[in-house]
Design an enzyme around this catalytic site. Sequence first.
Site, mmCIF file in Angstrom:
data_model
loop_
_atom_site.group_PDB
_atom_site.id
_atom_site.type_symbol
_atom_site.label_atom_id
_atom_site.label_comp_id
_atom_site.label_asym_id
_atom_site.label_seq_id
_atom_site.Cartn_x
_atom_site.Cartn_y
_atom_site.Cartn_z
ATOM 1 C CB SER A 1 3.300 -6.640 -0.513
ATOM 2 O OG SER A 1 2.937 -6.922 0.819
ATOM 3 C CB ALA A 2 7.196 -9.208 2.780
ATOM 4 C CG HIS A 3 1.155 -9.579 3.551
ATOM 5 N ND1 HIS A 3 -0.138 -10.060 3.459
ATOM 6 C CD2 HIS A 3 1.124 -8.316 3.108
ATOM 7 C CE1 HIS A 3 -0.915 -9.082 2.987
ATOM 8 N NE2 HIS A 3 -0.176 -8.023 2.771
ATOM 9 C CB CYS B 1 -10.223 -3.847 0.541
ATOM 10 S SG CYS B 1 -8.502 -4.273 0.308
ATOM 11 C CB THR C 1 14.461 2.950 12.267
ATOM 12 O OG1 THR C 1 14.927 4.165 12.854
ATOM 13 C CG2 THR C 1 15.421 1.820 12.593
ATOM 14 C CD GLN D 1 -2.435 -10.976 -5.218
ATOM 15 O OE1 GLN D 1 -2.176 -12.175 -5.293
ATOM 16 N NE2 GLN D 1 -2.956 -10.448 -4.138
ATOM 17 C CB THR E 1 -0.940 -0.005 1.222
ATOM 18 O OG1 THR E 1 -1.779 -1.164 1.140
ATOM 19 C CG2 THR E 1 -1.803 1.239 1.264
ATOM 20 C CG ASN F 1 -6.327 -7.667 -6.025
ATOM 21 O OD1 ASN F 1 -6.111 -6.915 -6.977
ATOM 22 N ND2 ASN F 1 -7.228 -7.406 -5.107
HETATM 23 C C1 PLP Z 1 -2.285 -6.958 -1.140
HETATM 24 C C2 PLP Z 1 -2.171 -6.012 -2.271
HETATM 25 C C3 PLP Z 1 -1.760 -4.688 -2.083
HETATM 26 C C4 PLP Z 1 -1.494 -4.115 -0.705
HETATM 27 O O1 PLP Z 1 -0.319 -4.637 -0.136
HETATM 28 P P1 PLP Z 1 -0.131 -4.569 1.482
HETATM 29 O O2 PLP Z 1 1.278 -5.051 1.674
HETATM 30 O O3 PLP Z 1 -1.147 -5.490 2.059
HETATM 31 O O4 PLP Z 1 -0.301 -3.164 1.868
HETATM 32 C C5 PLP Z 1 -1.643 -3.875 -3.189
HETATM 33 N N1 PLP Z 1 -1.907 -4.335 -4.418
HETATM 34 C C6 PLP Z 1 -2.294 -5.602 -4.648
HETATM 35 C C7 PLP Z 1 -2.535 -6.058 -6.038
HETATM 36 C C8 PLP Z 1 -2.443 -6.486 -3.592
HETATM 37 O O5 PLP Z 1 -2.847 -7.733 -3.814
#
Ligand code: PLP
Length: 385
Positions: free
Chosen positions: A197-199, A323, A235, A177, A70, A149
Amino acid sequence: MIYLDNAATTKMYKEVVDSMIPYCMDYYGNPSELYDYASSSRAAVNKARRELAKLINADIDEIYFTSGGTEADNWALIGIAEQHITKGKHIITSRIEHHAILNTCRYLESRGYEITYIDVDSDGLIDMEMLKKSIRKDTVLVSVMLANNEIGTIQDIDSISEIAHSYGALFHTDAVQAFAHIPIDVKRSGIDLLSASAHKCHGPKGSGFLYIKNGVKIASFQHGGKQEKNKRAGTENVPAIVGFGEAARITFEKENNNIKRIKELQNIFIQRISNEIDLVRFNGSLNERIPGNISVSFAYLDGEAIQIQLDLHGICCSTGSACNAGEKKRSHVIEAINVPEEYAYGTLRFTFNDDNTTDEIDQTVNILVEVVNKLRKMSRTFTLS
Ligand SMILES: *Cc1c(COP(=O)(O)O)cnc(C)c1O
């Protein structure tokens, strides 16, 4: 529990957690400090940076760590809009972006910027003709996601970036994604900025990066200290960054080795549902899609009602993007690809990873068949015409 919502978030691999612990307990120094003890943290951050850069064929100094996808999306859009205001105030994006992009665009609109939202076809692929007609001399940025996504569609970003560059606009892609799941080459694809994004690839939550091509000028989004070459203050989240590097590397290796198996699971799932349930449709291009992402719509049913029933059986899936949960609306993506009204509200997303088994897929379909039949019997609006 059967977890089929890997597009919402993923489980951290044990190796990832193990790699992070030393940077919580043994090497907790602030990477900005100059004494020798802090050099371990600094070296670890740069090792992760090198690994992440390698996965997209970027240079090591083109990776800027953020608090997630995000923030990377917000920074790309707002930072480019502010920096290049003398060129213009026009930005192009698509109708099927994640809310991290769409709501940032709404914010920019409120600040006097003009945004064009490009349509997609029924497969979820960008309307290239509309893009060519919409781009102008005062367009500063084209931002189109790599993989969607909700429906898994992969865009032809090579062609999109070419169109952007022909008008002197920059090209950003939300690759959250796609990153570490499919091969990405920022140089070959002409990408100026990329969010990850890592998760979403078995790493920790709250960690991501923005790739910024060397030479691209961007305003800072977060102000403070001199971290990240004076571009992103704060940091560094050292343990999370270490875990991100490890997670991306392992995910890419594993999925590359298991791609046939993930596609096999996907085919079994699609085949069985098509054969055993009436009035279903699968959303998004069947060819240009991320492996293991299935969006399916059941006519005359409410996706949330099915989801609740599956939840009672311990199955986790999604009604679209996380969301949207709780909103009584069809998703903007399902609307953009023109899913017929009677199907649109009955949409579910199942996303697999390489840990899922054939047995889990079979169990899920068995329960799904049962649930859909039950709900359709109960539903007064369902008519067999
Ligand atoms: C999950 C997602 C995000 C947001 O990433 P976060 O690390 O959860 O803030 C943005 N774009 C897409 C396409 C996503 O699937």
